[in-house]
Design a protein around this motif. Structure first.
Motif, short mmCIF file in Angstrom:
data_model
loop_
_atom_site.label_atom_id
_atom_site.label_comp_id
_atom_site.label_asym_id
_atom_site.label_seq_id
_atom_site.Cartn_x
_atom_site.Cartn_y
_atom_site.Cartn_z
N SER A 153 2.06 1.97 -0.32
CA SER A 153 2.31 1.27 0.59
C SER A 153 2.18 2.27 1.95
O SER A 153 2.52 3.25 2.03
CB SER A 153 4.00 1.12 0.51
OG SER A 153 4.02 0.33 -0.52
N HIS A 238 1.75 -5.86 -3.56
CA HIS A 238 0.62 -5.18 -4.62
C HIS A 238 -0.30 -6.19 -5.06
O HIS A 238 0.07 -7.06 -5.82
CB HIS A 238 1.30 -4.26 -5.42
CG HIS A 238 0.18 -3.32 -6.08
ND1 HIS A 238 0.65 -2.73 -7.33
CD2 HIS A 238 -0.87 -3.21 -5.92
CE1 HIS A 238 -0.37 -1.77 -7.56
NE2 HIS A 238 -1.52 -2.21 -6.89
N THR A 248 -6.86 -2.30 -6.81
CA THR A 248 -5.79 -2.97 -6.43
C THR A 248 -5.65 -2.30 -5.05
O THR A 248 -5.85 -1.33 -4.43
CB THR A 248 -4.51 -2.85 -7.11
OG1 THR A 248 -4.09 -1.33 -7.29
CG2 THR A 248 -4.55 -3.34 -8.47
N TYR A 250 -2.80 -2.55 -0.92
CA TYR A 250 -1.29 -2.52 -0.75
C TYR A 250 -1.33 -3.22 0.58
O TYR A 250 -2.42 -2.94 1.48
CB TYR A 250 -0.54 -1.24 -0.78
CG TYR A 250 -0.26 -0.74 -1.97
CD1 TYR A 250 0.91 -1.01 -2.73
CD2 TYR A 250 -1.30 -0.10 -2.67
CE1 TYR A 250 1.17 -0.60 -3.70
CE2 TYR A 250 -1.09 0.38 -4.00
CZ TYR A 250 0.48 0.12 -4.69
OH TYR A 250 0.34 0.98 -5.68
N GLY A 284 5.56 -3.91 -3.42
CA GLY A 284 4.39 -3.09 -3.76
C GLY A 284 3.69 -3.16 -2.37
O GLY A 284 3.99 -2.99 -1.27
#
Length: 320
Positions: A153, A238, A248, A250, A284
């Motif tokens: 984050s 997330h 992925t 954030y 997330g």
């Protein structure tokens, strides 16, 4: 390899001596005998006075803002087991936020490739340890190319002098905070179709920076995020990259936007029966497709000289 004490979460003597916990093995001659000995890798970057001043100024600003709004606040907060030390721990009705002011590069190796992986593992390891102790990590950086972006984050602010950071003047978050946008893909839509050359007459959604929202959203200031993240008005979410599920990212998003996403307000996700449609977990964060990659970047990058590509960019979500 790292020292055992560092791997177990403690602080080894090397850190106090200004060395890295990473080590290598080398040959050394002792009394006509060649032996193998361990040695610490040299530091590749020591914080400059300017970076240290900015670090201290951001910590002071976070602590001052939290105290002014009646939030719990502790600087250099150490967990009960001593494995997590947080720059500023802010506690509110929504939970505990571990603010980390990162103005110097996170590097622990002389090798470029090793340096990148090491900095990534450092951010991820420290963030994971915080989450295990019910602390939501929030890393602040002013570097658009920082390796911590999308590793945990984060929020990116303008790179301003420390005097500006510590002053009451406004500082704006340029990356890491997004707003949910949902639109019907028609010829009258103000947004192009993300899936086809023309209008597909389906519903799409995406997470956008405030200037790219329609209508444009107001930018978030760090002082605001300090309060809203602790109160639960902003959540860290997330996401998987729609084009590459292995990646992925954030972002911080308004709780009401996260709730809309989770309950399946996006019509296309409602049709598929998957209300989250790519959401990994709340508390997330999201993912980049460069659309704002030059916004707020250094002049040399805008001129086409890119020493390192920016990491924070556009992220899209709900798939038809």
């Amino acid at each position: 390899m790292r020292t055992l004490k560092d791997r177990q979460g403690g602080q080894c003597q090397c850190a106090r001596d200004g060395k890295t916990p990473w080590m290598f093995i080398r040959r050394q001659r002792r009394d006509d005998t060649v032996v193998w000995v361990t040695a610490h890798l040299p530091l590749t970057h020591a914080a400059t006075p300017e970076e240290s001043d900015k670090h201290k100024a951001m910590k002071e600003r976070i602590a001052r803002t939290a105290s002014r709004h009646g939030l719990g606040m502790q600087t250099e907060a150490r967990s009960d087991d001593g494995r997590v030390i947080t720059d500023v721990l802010v506690t509110g009705a929504g939970g505990r936020i571990g603010w980390e002011a990162q103005y110097s590069p996170i590097t622990t190796s002389t090798s470029t490739s090793t340096s990148t992986s090491t900095s990534t593992s450092t951010v991820r390891r420290r963030s994971q340890r915080a989450r295990e102790r019910n602390i939501a990590p929030l890393w602040v950086t002013a570097d658009v190319t920082s390796d911590l972006i999308d590793r945990a984050s984060w929020a990116r602010v303008d790179d301003v002098p420390w005097q500006r950071i510590v002053s009451p003047l406004a500082v704006i978050i340029r990356g890491g905070v997004r707003h949910l946008q949902i639109w019907k893909c028609t010829t009258a839509s103000e947004r192009p179709c993300p899936e086809a050359a023309g209008a597909c007459d389906r519903w799409h959604s995406g997470w956008f920076l405030p200037p790219l929202c329609i209508p444009q959203e107001r930018a978030t200031a760090p002082d605001e995020l300090i309060v809203t993240s602790a109160d639960g008005e902003h959540l860290a979410v997330h996401f998987r990259n729609r084009q590459d599920p292995r990646r992925t990212s954030y972002v911080w998003a308004l709780a009401r936007d996260v709730q809309r996403w989770r309950v399946g307000v996006c019509p296309s996700s409602a049709r598929t029966g998957d209300p989250e449609s790519g959401l990994l977990h709340a508390r997330g964060e999201l993912d980049p497709t460069p659309d704002d990659q030059f916004q707020g970047m250094p002049a040399e990058v805008q001129a086409g000289r890119q020493p390192k590509p920016p990491r924070d960019g556009q992220a899209a979500g709900c798939q038809p």
